[in-house]
Design an enzyme around this catalytic site. Structure first.
Site: not given
Ligand code: BES
Ligand code: ZN
Length: 616
Positions: A283, A285, A309-310, A397, A572
């Site tokens: 994602g 943001e 998260h975003e 993170y 990822k």
């Protein structure tokens, strides 16, 4: 020697000026060529013409300046841009500009002659067909297979490949934009957006809150809109929109939970755009419009922590922004903590602890790989001479997350939440450095704590390597149940006899990830027959399983693995799979064979990683 009083006063003033300017929260951004200490951009007007056949944007960027030091030159970041003409204010006479020396991975400075009174600089330009930020998809790479698709990925330093600008997180500007495209397509930006196609293919956008360049975003395609709630909705290709609406149904609840934690959502709307599978990230943001991978459409809403998260970035990152990429943990570490808090509010502590523990396992993996005393295990990074993405995301993170969780546990939720809320309020639409944060938290949280004997090694956490002794360790009761079943299997119990009742995506991820690397092919086969891993549609479980399949040379999974690598471009997943294959000679041959077919379908972010892995 004693100077006359008036000199002494002058020295004092000079010293004070030096001291004040250097104590200011701003810090040199080594990843930008811009002369941002002299002049800054406060607003942008963009006029963009999208040319699909040529894979090119033809644009005019009109940049409004605030000339801080009355300088007569403006230095911008550009990368691969073909500059046609530069004019100032209302005068149509072209002015001189110079494209400086090209630096690999950074582009080149664009130097423009201005005068101290220049208010607006207009730059006419064309992007390169290989612009790093942009991916131009052919119809066959989309769900509908009928229309082309374009999307951008500006973070970290790719905005300069489609807009000439000061490409640094430390400068914010508002923007308006007009985008012209094929009338069969809808254009969207990180701004106020249309919800329907327009007969003439011309769309207008407004971003009224100031943002840095890495949050500039654009997508064009056969896209539809469906509302989710009053201020949120989903954009996607018609073929997958219903699936996306189902998957993201809890988004309005997430917004409420986030607001309850850290104050009002400041961006008006929150929509999600589901991109084609080549989107290189999970994602991104982009303000008002999160960009998301379709690989989170699991069909059971089990991978929506990515939305949390975003969404959380709407506070940590988009409101309070890392001043330089050295400070990226202030964006991503805070956001990961905030993400887990939103998940806890919606789905309970057990759920949140599972995802936190997966993060913790990743962090331990990264620390073991880098070594606990590696400077790259510090939260405050030193990226001198390196690309901003040359970092280990588990450190940024998950160590960042663990730091905040440790603070929460030490001070209690109430006090820590109050601190964070005030932090977001005080620095909204501003930037933050690691140094400034360390001082701020020492003043505003720790001082209190010291009085009650709860000092928490702030400087060690931010500027030290490895993990401080006081680190909180997540321990999921759900995962302990999984461990019992895995152990039983490894000790000889049959796969079908295991008690997996009520297991969710994260239980399965944990079950697979902790399997040893030395199982027999019979054991792999037995697991696959019992649980049908190779045929699963859930991207996270499938990815964990493929890693085990490669470790064990479990060939039955390879056709599915090849299909996955050819259809998904999320770095990822894709990069670790190629890396795992490349560990053996046969595996590397297979990786190269697949990559030859897959590479042209990947976004530059992804193929740049994989190129390095396979040394292409
Ligand atoms: N802002 C990041 C993506 C990013 C980071 C792009 C650094 C370029 C440079 C985004 O918010 C993110 O963290 N995405 C994650 C999702 C996640 C951790 C839930 C991803 O894409 O995997
Ligand atoms: Zn993030």
């Amino acid at each position: 020697m004693l100077y006359p009083v008036k000199f002494r006063i002058l020295f004092c003033l000079l010293f004070l000026t030096f001291f004040l300017t250097n104590c200011h929260a701003s810090k040199k951004d080594i990843h930008s060529f811009a002369n941002m200490d002299e002049v800054i951009i406060t607003h942008m007007d963009l006029d963009l013409d999208i040319n699909f056949p040529a894979n090119q944007i033809r644009g005019t960027a009109s940049l409004t300046l605030d000339n801080l030091t009355a300088t007569d030159s403006l230095i911008l970041d550009s990368w691969g841009l073909e500059i046609a003409k530069v004019t100032l204010d209302d005068d149509d006479t072209p002015v001189k500009f110079l494209l400086g020396k090209f630096k690999k991975d950074f582009g080149q400075p664009l130097k423009i002659e201005i005068s101290p009174s220049t208010k607006i600089v207009h730059i006419q330009y064309k992007t390169s067909p290989t612009a790093e930020a942009l991916q131009w998809l052919k119809p066959e790479q989309t769900s509908g297979k009928k229309y082309p698709f374009l999307f951008s990925q500006s973070q970290s330093i790719y905005a300069r490949t489609w807009v000439p600008s000061m490409d640094t997180p430390s400068i914010r500007f508002t923007y308006n934009s007009t985008v012209k495209t094929d009338p069969n397509l809808l254009a969207l930006m990180s701004a106020s957006n249309p919800t329907e196609k327009n007969e003439n293919g011309i769309y207008h956008f407004k971003m009224e809150q100031p943002i840095p360049t890495y949050l500039l975003a654009l997508a064009v395609g056969d896209i539809e809109f469906q509302p989710l709630g009053e201020i949120s909705g989903v954009y996607a290709e018609p073929e997958i929109i219903e699936k996306a609406v189902y998957e993201f149904a809890d988004t309005p609840k997430m917004i409420k939970a986030a607001e309850k934690l850290y104050g009002p959502y400041k961006w008006g709307r929150y929509d999600i755009l589901v991109l084609p599978p080549s989107f290189p990230y999970g994602g991104m943001e982009n303000p008002r419009l999160t960009f998301a991978t379709p690989t989170i459409l699991a069909g059971d809403r089990s991978l929506v922590s990515l939305v949390a998260h975003e969404l959380a970035h709407s506070w940590s990152g988009n409101l309070v922004t890392n001043a330089t990429w050295d400070d990226i943990w202030l964006n991503e570490g805070f956001t990961t903590y905030f993400e887990y808090r939103i998940m806890e509010e919606l789905y309970g502590r057990d759920y949140a602890t599972m995802i936190e523990q997966i993060g913790y396992q990743n962090l331990k993996g990264a620390l073991n790989e880098l070594g606990y005393d590696s400077p790259d295990t510090k939260l405050a990074l030193d990226l001198t001479g390196r690309h901003p993405e040359d970092t280990n995301s588990s450190i940024v993170y998950e160590k960042g997350e663990l730091f905040l969780r440790t603070l929460e546990v030490t001070y209690g939720k109430e006090q820590f939440d109050k601190f964070l809320k005030t932090y977001f309020d005080s620095f909204a639409f501003k930037t933050m450095t690691s140094d400034h944060f360390a001082k701020y938290i020492t003043e505003n949280l720790v001082k209190d704590g010291k009085r009650t004997g709860k000092a928490v090694l702030i400087y060690e956490w931010i500027f030290g390597t490895g993990l401080p002794d006081n680190a909180y360790i997540p321990d999921s009761p759900e995962f302990r149940k999984v461990d019992v079943q895995r152990e039983a299997f490894l000790k000889g119990a049959s796969a079908t006899s295991l008690n997996t009742e009520g297991w969710t995506t994260h239980h399965w991820m944990h079950f697979i990830r902790v399997l040893p690397t030395n199982m027999s092919l019979e054991q792999m086969n037995e697991l696959d027959s019992a649980f049908k891993f190779t045929r699963l549609g859930n991207s996270e479980i499938l990815f964990a399983w493929f890693i085990k399949a490669i470790e064990h040379n479990y060939r039955e999974a390879y056709p599915a693995l090849e299909h996955f690598l050819l259809s998904v471009g999320r770095a990822k997943f894709v990069a670790p799979l190629y890396a795992a294959l490349a560990k053996t000679k046969d595996g590397k041959e297979m990786a190269i064979r697949i990559y030859k077919k897959a590479r042209h379908g990947y976004h530059p972010v992804t193929y740049n990683y994989v190129d390095k892995i396979l040394e292409q």
